[in-house]
Motif scaffolding. Structure first.
Motif, mmCIF file in Angstrom:
data_model
loop_
_atom_site.group_PDB
_atom_site.id
_atom_site.type_symbol
_atom_site.label_atom_id
_atom_site.label_comp_id
_atom_site.label_asym_id
_atom_site.label_seq_id
_atom_site.Cartn_x
_atom_site.Cartn_y
_atom_site.Cartn_z
ATOM 1 N N ILE A 238 0.835 -1.199 0.000
ATOM 2 C CA ILE A 238 0.000 0.000 0.000
ATOM 3 C C ILE A 238 0.874 1.255 0.000
ATOM 4 O O ILE A 238 0.614 2.220 -0.735
ATOM 5 C CB ILE A 238 -0.954 -0.011 1.214
ATOM 6 C CG1 ILE A 238 -2.014 -1.101 1.021
ATOM 7 C CG2 ILE A 238 -1.626 1.350 1.401
ATOM 8 C CD1 ILE A 238 -2.874 -1.338 2.241
ATOM 9 N N GLU A 239 1.925 1.263 0.816
ATOM 10 C CA GLU A 239 2.833 2.411 0.840
ATOM 11 C C GLU A 239 3.502 2.604 -0.508
ATOM 12 O O GLU A 239 3.719 3.738 -0.959
ATOM 13 C CB GLU A 239 3.891 2.211 1.930
ATOM 14 C CG GLU A 239 3.359 2.307 3.342
ATOM 15 C CD GLU A 239 2.740 3.673 3.633
ATOM 16 O OE1 GLU A 239 3.326 4.691 3.171
ATOM 17 O OE2 GLU A 239 1.681 3.732 4.269
ATOM 18 N N LEU A 240 3.808 1.513 -1.171
ATOM 19 C CA LEU A 240 4.436 1.596 -2.483
ATOM 20 C C LEU A 240 3.473 2.200 -3.507
ATOM 21 O O LEU A 240 3.854 3.026 -4.341
ATOM 22 C CB LEU A 240 4.876 0.198 -2.908
ATOM 23 C CG LEU A 240 5.710 0.028 -4.175
ATOM 24 C CD1 LEU A 240 6.667 -1.144 -4.012
ATOM 25 C CD2 LEU A 240 4.811 -0.205 -5.388
ATOM 26 N N GLU A 241 2.203 1.808 -3.436
ATOM 27 C CA GLU A 241 1.219 2.295 -4.401
ATOM 28 C C GLU A 241 0.774 3.728 -4.101
ATOM 29 O O GLU A 241 0.451 4.486 -5.021
ATOM 30 C CB GLU A 241 -0.004 1.364 -4.402
ATOM 31 C CG GLU A 241 0.226 0.016 -5.060
ATOM 32 C CD GLU A 241 0.158 0.107 -6.562
ATOM 33 O OE1 GLU A 241 0.079 1.227 -7.097
ATOM 34 O OE2 GLU A 241 0.191 -0.946 -7.233
ATOM 35 N N PRO A 270 -3.412 -10.284 -3.721
ATOM 36 C CA PRO A 270 -4.067 -10.074 -5.022
ATOM 37 C C PRO A 270 -5.321 -9.211 -4.940
ATOM 38 O O PRO A 270 -5.630 -8.476 -5.890
ATOM 39 C CB PRO A 270 -4.403 -11.499 -5.487
ATOM 40 C CG PRO A 270 -3.377 -12.355 -4.820
ATOM 41 C CD PRO A 270 -3.164 -11.722 -3.469
ATOM 42 N N PHE A 271 -6.062 -9.268 -3.821
ATOM 43 C CA PHE A 271 -7.258 -8.436 -3.691
ATOM 44 C C PHE A 271 -6.880 -6.955 -3.602
ATOM 45 O O PHE A 271 -7.560 -6.096 -4.177
ATOM 46 C CB PHE A 271 -8.058 -8.851 -2.451
ATOM 47 C CG PHE A 271 -8.562 -10.265 -2.506
ATOM 48 C CD1 PHE A 271 -9.496 -10.647 -3.448
ATOM 49 C CD2 PHE A 271 -8.096 -11.218 -1.600
ATOM 50 C CE1 PHE A 271 -9.971 -11.953 -3.506
ATOM 51 C CE2 PHE A 271 -8.562 -12.520 -1.652
ATOM 52 C CZ PHE A 271 -9.499 -12.895 -2.599
ATOM 53 N N VAL A 272 -5.786 -6.673 -2.874
ATOM 54 C CA VAL A 272 -5.331 -5.288 -2.757
ATOM 55 C C VAL A 272 -4.792 -4.808 -4.100
ATOM 56 O O VAL A 272 -5.058 -3.676 -4.526
ATOM 57 C CB VAL A 272 -4.262 -5.167 -1.653
ATOM 58 C CG1 VAL A 272 -3.791 -3.733 -1.518
ATOM 59 C CG2 VAL A 272 -4.810 -5.672 -0.326
ATOM 60 N N GLU A 273 -4.037 -5.651 -4.788
ATOM 61 C CA GLU A 273 -3.567 -5.302 -6.137
ATOM 62 C C GLU A 273 -4.736 -4.963 -7.042
ATOM 63 O O GLU A 273 -4.712 -3.975 -7.794
ATOM 64 C CB GLU A 273 -2.812 -6.485 -6.735
ATOM 65 C CG GLU A 273 -1.402 -6.687 -6.254
ATOM 66 C CD GLU A 273 -0.736 -7.786 -7.064
ATOM 67 O OE1 GLU A 273 -0.260 -7.477 -8.176
ATOM 68 O OE2 GLU A 273 -0.703 -8.933 -6.603
#
Length: 361
Positions: A238-241, A270-273
């Protein structure tokens, strides 16, 4: 000879010895009850000892016949080296020779030597005695043959179970290895976008990606990791995105009673992606991603929802990540429920897993 081979042979010898010991005791008791009335004025302990010696003498031809059938006749027939006619002929000849030997032992050893001629003397080819010999020989050979068939069936079933397990393990490894390149592809696209903008966050993104890849290469090979490690991966991703989006609001709520609980690695990522790829990246206006993870007494509840802008009810089509997660859930957990909902403005995922129902492949 290797230790497994030695152990297997010793186990087989012990099982065969136990079978014959039990049979000899049973045959001794039958001999004692059957012959006892004819042995008058002889103590019971002496009668039992005589019955035991008689059982051993009669056991020898039965032993030879049983192993001949189990390890010569049947294997040759199964391998196809002999036709059915010759197999039947061979078995018939063996039973005839065994019956003759069995009767010779009774006539010339058991009655005159062990019982001292106290039993009624009958000729070798006495019809009733031959029928009793057929029943006696057939019983022990039939029991031994049945046990061998049972052991073969159990061995085949265990081999099939191992083949299924190996197939499922290979499929699970393939799914995980397929997920990792999919994640890497998406992340490299993010880095490419930042590099095009000459963003000052590019170096930090590469560093975070390096940490995630290190985890995937080493930690994710384990069958299970802690929930704490799984959530740490989500945090890093999440921090990366987040560095790519200015008008994105992220809520990550947790309610964990035991973060040391075990979970299959990279199951939630995969759900977060998917939320970032098909939500934030396709939104032109303010958007949000809401994540809630609850773990109580081994029951994991994972909910994630993201905004979308097509404002239509579309049929949900699994991409590579979601399809792989579905299959991994089928392979790894007996109790789970995955629900996907595609509303006009929000796409949501609800996943329930009983972490204690992990079925080791």
């Amino acid at each position: 000879m290797s230790f497994p081979d030695f152990y297997g042979r010793m186990k087989r010898v012990l099982l065969h010895s136990a079978f014959w010991l039990i049979y000899l005791l049973q045959d001794t008791v039958l001999e004692f009850v059957w012959v006892g009335p004819a042995l008058k004025n002889i103590p019971e302990n002496v009668q039992f000892w005589m019955a035991f010696k008689a059982a051993i003498a009669a056991w020898i031809p039965k032993l030879v016949f049983t192993y001949f059938i189990l390890y010569v006749t049947i294997p040759e027939f199964v391998k196809g080296s002999r036709k059915l006619f010759w197999t039947v002929l061979q078995a018939t000849g063996a039973i005839v020779v065994t019956i003759i030997g069995y009767r010779l032992v009774f006539v010339y050893c058991i009655n005159p030597v062990i019982y001292g001629g106290m039993l009624t003397a009958r000729p070798v080819f006495h019809l009733l005695s031959i029928l009793l010999a057929v029943m006696d020989i057939g019983f022990v050979c039939g029991v031994a043959f049945t046990l061998k068939l049972l052991r073969i069936q159990l061995t085949v079933r265990e081999r099939e179970k191992n083949l299924v397990r190996e197939k499922l393990e290979a499929e699970l490894k393939f799914l995980r290895h397929q997920t990792n390149p999919h994640f890497l592809f998406n992340t490299l696209n993010n880095i490419y976008a930042l590099a095009r903008k000459r963003s000052e966050h590019t170096a930090e993104v590469v560093m975070r990606l390096s940490k995630l890849l290190r985890f995937m290469l080493y930690e994710s090979k384990s069958d299970l990791i802690t929930v704490a490690d799984e959530l740490k991966i989500l945090d890093d991703y999440i921090e990366l995105e987040k560095m790519r989006y200015d008008r994105l609001t992220i809520h990550f709520q947790r309610d964990i009673d035991d973060s040391s609980r075990k979970i299959a690695p990279l199951l939630l990522l995969p759900f977060v992606e998917n939320a970032f790829k098909h939500g934030a990246s396709e939104s032109r206006f303010d958007s949000f991603i809401r994540i809630r993870v609850q773990l109580q007494k081994g029951l994991l509840t994972f909910k994630i929802e993201n905004t979308k802008e097509n404002h239509t009810y579309e049929e949900i089509r699994d991409n590579i990540g979601l399809r792989n997660v579905r299959r991994q859930l089928e392979l790894m957990y007996r109790e789970y429920d995955l629900q996907l909902q595609n509303d006009p403005q929000v796409f949501s995922v609800k996943l329930y897993i009983n972490l204690t129902s992990y079925a080791q492949v």
